[in-house]
Design an enzyme around this catalytic site. Structure first.
Site, PDB file in Angstrom:
ATOM      1  N   CYS A 248       0.894  -1.220  -0.027  1.00 23.71           N
ATOM      2  CA  CYS A 248      -0.118  -0.265  -0.105  1.00 23.71           C
ATOM      3  C   CYS A 248       0.794   1.126   0.026  1.00 23.71           C
ATOM      4  O   CYS A 248       0.268   2.183  -0.206  1.00 23.71           O
ATOM      5  CB  CYS A 248      -1.065  -0.081   1.176  1.00 23.71           C
TER       6      CYS A 248
ATOM      7  N   CYS B 242      12.264 -50.530   3.282  1.00 26.83           N
ATOM      8  CA  CYS B 242      12.568 -51.604   2.553  1.00 26.83           C
ATOM      9  C   CYS B 242      14.094 -51.938   2.804  1.00 26.83           C
ATOM     10  O   CYS B 242      14.974 -50.910   2.406  1.00 26.83           O
ATOM     11  CB  CYS B 242      12.212 -51.785   1.060  1.00 26.83           C
TER      12      CYS B 242
ATOM     13  N   CYS C 226      12.692 -63.040  15.099  1.00 25.80           N
ATOM     14  CA  CYS C 226      13.098 -61.574  15.559  1.00 25.80           C
ATOM     15  C   CYS C 226      12.165 -61.501  16.687  1.00 25.80           C
ATOM     16  O   CYS C 226      11.648 -60.393  17.242  1.00 25.80           O
ATOM     17  CB  CYS C 226      12.771 -60.774  14.588  1.00 25.80           C
TER      18      CYS C 226
ATOM     19  N   CYS D 277      -0.512 -60.480   7.204  1.00 22.40           N
ATOM     20  CA  CYS D 277       0.761 -61.185   7.370  1.00 22.40           C
ATOM     21  C   CYS D 277       1.759 -60.325   7.618  1.00 22.40           C
ATOM     22  O   CYS D 277       2.070 -59.154   7.125  1.00 22.40           O
ATOM     23  CB  CYS D 277       0.794 -62.033   5.945  1.00 22.40           C
TER      24      CYS D 277
ATOM     25  N   CYS E 198      10.626 -58.504   7.063  1.00 24.29           N
ATOM     26  CA  CYS E 198       9.760 -58.722   8.195  1.00 24.29           C
ATOM     27  C   CYS E 198       9.193 -57.427   8.770  1.00 24.29           C
ATOM     28  O   CYS E 198      10.061 -56.745   8.778  1.00 24.29           O
ATOM     29  CB  CYS E 198      10.378 -59.416   9.191  1.00 24.29           C
TER      30      CYS E 198
END
Length: 597
Positions: A220, A283, A329, A296, A308
């Site tokens: 402004c 991964c 595990c 699963c 896993c």
């Protein structure tokens, strides 16, 4: 209509109709009469910028009996803090004041900066012998030819050093006379001379800690000067409400640091990463996050690797529902489990506070549509033959609703950092944190409950009610407005005294609460008269006439309106709520869109 107050609660508020009306209207008049108190903030427009700068220049010139360019050099060095400049003058004297800022105390030793044409002089820079009228001497006594001075000034202006151009002489810290700079540069580069003048004019804002540009988009052209309290929220004449300290949108009761962290947390991918940590596993072959979509525990990545789900270890593809061939595990890994639990806890905590922050943000947007509806209801009610002719209690209640919504929304961002371990882990013990958290949440819930009641009453079709019903809803709205305002004040007092006030780290301060909303900055008017203006020389022909008082700007818009509005001032309609409009920033918008605003 449901009655929200019991007999005991009703006694805490106003019992009579006239007392209620007087209570909300005279609530602040006893504390600070608006007619007698001067605004702490002022709007400096493009037209009044020169007048604002010269007002400070005049004070220094009169006290120290110096020229204008020396006064400007001193003020730029002390960031236009006139009081600090005067304090240094009293404590250390004039010589120390001048030498620290680069002003030569023997500036009257040489009466004239030019020399007669008949004299022959040598320039120590270009090593040429030139007539005297081609040489110029500064206040410090160093003399060089005009061409060398001009080249020196040109380089300094192009490098952005035009506000404090030092003498060319070796180890000389004297600041060059701006009149000489302007005169020499304008002969070869008029554009640079105009740029030099613009830098000198804008230094009042760029180097002044008490003056900052309005952060409106598009800009402004205004600046705001906060004379007393630099920790405040202010409304520019263009309508934008912002924090004067950090130039973000008004965010109290959050401190500036809290609000900056909250904005960043809501816009970046920190919580997305937390969600990935909680709900996915990497991964072991390609390290991409994998989400489990079945029962699963043997998971196959898109790269073909099986692993896993429980431990993340690579395995073969042979398995049953009970076990994976050649893999076990069962051993507990403490660090990994703690990391996942902490990430999940942090995500749930952030989701809790952000959900409520966004809920009040969305409510504010929906309630913003009440403006037009309220106008229509008031117009219809005024045309009816009712005993009550004044409906200002409706607009007052609506203003209270918008302000309290804003406070409630930002209070959740404040609570997220105040009672978390991210910022004040070493400042409070877990027991102290829990006690303070319960104290704050009790006040927060009371405020939230009354705000929702006020919102419900304002949505009632009072334009269709009878006289008795209109009077009854009027008392309810006024009582709730006063209650909401009182609860907001108590919340701010709790934050300032019981929460932030007890911390050793004093970097978290909040703007004070104002019952009548964020203060609208007043228009700046120069206090010096036309006789004082004769002591000044205009910076250039383009700004020499910009000394008159600017007209009162009457434009207004909210922080959200700045997205698509122009820099022109728009006239404010009577009875509108634009100055009190509170539009909360939705942090779920795209990052590029939010950054643009």
């Amino acid at each position: 209509m449901d009655d929200y107050f019991s007999a005991e609660e009703e006694a805490c508020y106003y019992s009579s109709d006239q007392d209620s009306f007087d209570g909300i209207d005279n609530e602040e008049s006893e504390l600070q009469p608006l007619s007698s108190k001067r605004s702490n903030t002022q709007v400096i427009t493009q037209e009044s910028l020169l007048a604002a700068q010269r007002e400070d220049l005049l004070r220094v010139m009169e006290l120290l009996s110096i020229k204008e360019h020396h006064a400007r050099t001193l003020l730029i060095h002390y960031q236009w803090d006139v009081e600090k400049l005067f304090a240094v003058f009293v404590e250390k004297g004039k010589d120390s004041l001048f030498s620290g800022a680069g002003v030569t105390v023997f500036d009257y030793q040489y009466g004239n900066s030019s020399f007669p044409q008949s004299s022959q002089m040598s320039c120590d820079v270009c090593m040429e012998d030139l007539p005297g009228d081609h040489m110029t001497r500064m206040d410090c006594g160093h003399c060089f030819c005009n061409n060398c001075w001009t080249e020196h000034f040109t380089v300094q202006i192009n490098e952005g050093q035009s506000k404090r151009i030092r003498c060319m002489a070796h180890q000389c810290n004297a600041i060059c006379d701006e009149d000489i700079v302007r005169s020499l540069v304008s002969k070869k580069r008029p554009d640079l001379a105009a740029k030099f003048d613009r830098y000198l004019l804008e230094s009042y804002i760029e180097d002044n800690r008490m003056v900052k540009w309005c952060p409106s988009t598009p800009h402004c052209g205004n600046a705001i000067r906060a004379e007393d309290d630099k920790l405040c929220e202010v409304e520019c004449s263009c309508g934008l409400q912002f924090c004067f300290s950090c130039l973000c949108q008004a965010h109290s009761p959050c401190s500036c640091l809290m609000w900056e962290l909250w904005r960043k947390k809501c816009r970046d991918e920190s919580e997305t990463i937390n969600w990935i940590t909680v709900h996915t596993k990497l991964c072991p072959k390609c390290y991409k996050p994998v989400e489990k979509n079945g029962g699963c525990n043997l998971v196959r990545c898109i790269c073909g690797q099986c692993f896993c789900w429980l431990c993340g270890g690579a395995t073969g593809s042979d398995h049953t529902y009970r076990s994976i061939a050649g893999h076990s595990c069962g051993r507990y890994q403490d660090d990994k489990e703690k990391q996942m639990e902490r990430a999940k806890r942090d995500l749930n905590r952030y989701t809790h506070y952000h959900h409520r922050y966004k809920a009040h943000t969305d409510s504010s947007k929906l309630e913003d549509k009440l403006r037009d509806t309220i106008h229509e209801k008031v117009s219809k009610s005024e045309k009816r033959e009712l005993k009550l002719k004044d409906f200002s209690w409706v607009t007052n209640g609506l203003d209270r609703l918008f302000r309290s919504r804003r406070v409630l929304s930002y209070s959740y961002a404040f609570a997220y950092y105040m009672f978390g371990e991210e910022m004040f882990k070493d400042e409070m013990t877990p027991e102290e944190r829990e006690i303070k958290k319960n104290l704050f949440e009790d006040q927060q819930q009371q405020l939230e409950s009354n705000v929702e009641k006020l919102s419900q009453f304002l949505e009632e079709p009072f334009d269709e009610f009878s006289n008795d019903k209109v009077m009854a809803i009027r008392i309810q709205i006024i009582n709730l407005s006063v209650a909401v305002d009182t609860l907001c004040k108590k919340m701010y007092e709790c934050i300032e005294n019981d929460l932030l006030g007890s911390l050793q780290l004093g970097i978290h301060n909040i703007s004070p609460y104002r019952s009548k909303g964020i203060e609208q900055a007043a228009q700046f008017y120069a206090s010096w008269n036309s006789k004082d203006a004769d002591k000044f020389q205009p910076l250039d022909s383009g700004t020499s006439g910009v000394t008159s008082r600017p007209e009162q700007a009457s434009g207004s818009r909210s922080s959200e309106d700045t997205i698509c509005s122009s820099s022109q001032k728009r006239p404010k309609k009577e009875g509108s709520f634009l100055n009190n409009k509170v539009t909360l920033l939705d942090l779920n918008l795209p990052a590029d869109f939010v950054d643009q605003n």
